[in-house]
Design an enzyme around this catalytic site. Structure first.
Site, PDB file in Angstrom:
ATOM      1  N   CYS A 284      -0.213  -4.249   2.862  1.00  0.00           N
ATOM      2  CA  CYS A 284      -1.636  -3.882   2.892  1.00  0.00           C
ATOM      3  C   CYS A 284      -2.275  -4.416   1.618  1.00  0.00           C
ATOM      4  O   CYS A 284      -2.059  -5.582   1.279  1.00  0.00           O
ATOM      5  CB  CYS A 284      -1.807  -2.368   3.062  1.00  0.00           C
ATOM      6  SG  CYS A 284      -0.884  -1.366   1.896  1.00  0.00           S
ATOM      7  N   ARG A 289      -0.510   1.934   2.606  1.00  0.00           N
ATOM      8  CA  ARG A 289      -0.639   1.995   4.054  1.00  0.00           C
ATOM      9  C   ARG A 289       0.572   1.390   4.763  1.00  0.00           C
ATOM     10  O   ARG A 289       1.004   1.869   5.814  1.00  0.00           O
ATOM     11  CB  ARG A 289      -1.920   1.273   4.505  1.00  0.00           C
ATOM     12  CG  ARG A 289      -3.197   1.985   4.147  1.00  0.00           C
ATOM     13  CD  ARG A 289      -4.419   1.152   4.490  1.00  0.00           C
ATOM     14  NE  ARG A 289      -4.680   0.096   3.510  1.00  0.00           N
ATOM     15  CZ  ARG A 289      -5.573  -0.873   3.667  1.00  0.00           C
ATOM     16  NH1 ARG A 289      -6.270  -0.950   4.792  1.00  0.00           N
ATOM     17  NH2 ARG A 289      -5.768  -1.762   2.726  1.00  0.00           N
TER      18      ARG A 289
END
Length: 343
Positions: A284, A289
């Site tokens: 990410c 994430r």
């Protein structure tokens, strides 16, 4: 007679309408039923995500279990309410700005966990109000080599919803001295820097570089971060639908903060060539994430998944120094006429 027929017709029409509406309501209810990754009756020892009931039983059965609340900062919310016995961990202990938000050295991270009594054989359950923070810390524990690493699905809200008690204040940990194994215990799970990613791609040209960033980030409309000036993605990256913004993985989550059953999201990923039979590196902006996607796939049996920790932040920095070695793509890679490659 006509009046009688008309009345009967009206009654039949009413029955049909009511019946149809009832069917629609039932269908709607069935459609809106929450589909979760975690099913209380089906939790296996090998699972990474567990629910509050599982954790409650685990704490009864094994008093060596360590519960960690992961969040950025001093833990203000943790002090207001936490799972009994849980210890707070500031995410800055395992990454910081000086490291470009990459995970710190294995020895440094090992000491962070030892301070909380965590060794290789300690069962660890991590939770947070932010699933990505929990997954980030859980990934470090997994990478170090902790045998049993779990994430509480739904976090503290799920614990409270189950009507289990919480405590206030701050718990004191009993430190451990010996981790009980060489760190990192699972070095293959981490691709740290952009240079490491280039080396991994040279070793396996079929490696799938999967971006869990939002669509606007993926096509180069925004960097997604105030401290990242440039937008784009590493050349060759594909889109793993997961996020609506740089601060969430909303596409992977239910409204109650639990993880979705991933069949539909995996189908969307498959269109981009992201499949369980391949070596897949998720990334990410700076690694938060991507760890959530990492654990979802691990739980579902994907064998060769990795975290490219440096993400877009590190790749952009590398591109500024050597654009030919670290090329950038702008646009939708499915449309070669509109795709721009910066090298």
């Amino acid at each position: 007679m006509k009046k009688f027929v008309a009345v009967i017709s009206c009654l039949l029409l009413t029955v049909l309408i009511v019946g149809t509406k009832a069917t629609e309501v039932q269908a709607k209810d069935k459609t809106e039923k929450v589909q979760r990754l975690v099913n209380s009756k089906e939790i296996k020892t090998s699972d990474f995500f567990v629910d509050a009931k599982w954790l409650k039983n685990q704490l009864k059965e094994d008093d060596k279990t360590v519960v960690i609340e992961a969040s950025y900062g001093e833990g203000k919310d943790y002090k207001k309410a936490h799972i009994p016995g849980a210890l707070h961990m500031d995410t800055m202990e395992i990454e910081n700005e000086e490291s470009n938000w990459n995970i710190l050295s294995a020895d440094t991270c090992k000491e962070v966990f030892l301070k909380r009594g965590v060794t290789k054989t300690t069962p660890v359950v991590i939770y947070s109000s932010d699933i990505n923070a929990a997954a980030r810390v859980a990934f470090v524990a997994y990478w170090l080599g902790v045998d049993q690493v779990k994430i509480l699905d739904g976090g503290l809200k799920a614990w409270e919803k189950a009507d289990y008690k919480v405590e206030k204040g701050e718990e004191k940990a009993t430190a451990a001295k010996d981790f009980g194994g060489t760190v990192p215990g699972r070095p293959e799970s981490l691709i740290s820097t952009s240079a490491d990613l280039v080396a991994a791609k040279e070793k396996n040209p079929e490696l799938v570089l999967a971006s869990v960033r939002s669509w606007k980030e993926f096509i180069g409309k925004t960097s997604g971060y105030s401290y990242i000036e440039n937008a784009g993605e590493p050349e060759g990256a594909v889109y793993a639908k997961s996020s609506k913004t740089s601060a969430d993985v909303a596409q992977l989550m239910n409204n109650d903060g639990t993880v979705k059953e991933p069949t539909k999201i995996f189908a969307a990923w498959e269109k981009w060539g992201i499949t369980p039979d391949k070596e897949v590196a998720f990334y990410c902006g700076t690694g938060w994430r991507a760890t959530t996607a990492f654990f979802i796939t691990k739980q579902e049996g994907w064998k060769d998944v990795k975290l490219f920790d440096g993400g877009w932040f590190d790749w952009d920095k590398a591109h500024q120094k050597d654009p030919s070695k670290y090329p950038v793509q702008i646009g939708d890679p499915r449309d070669k006429d509109k795709l721009e490659i910066l090298n």
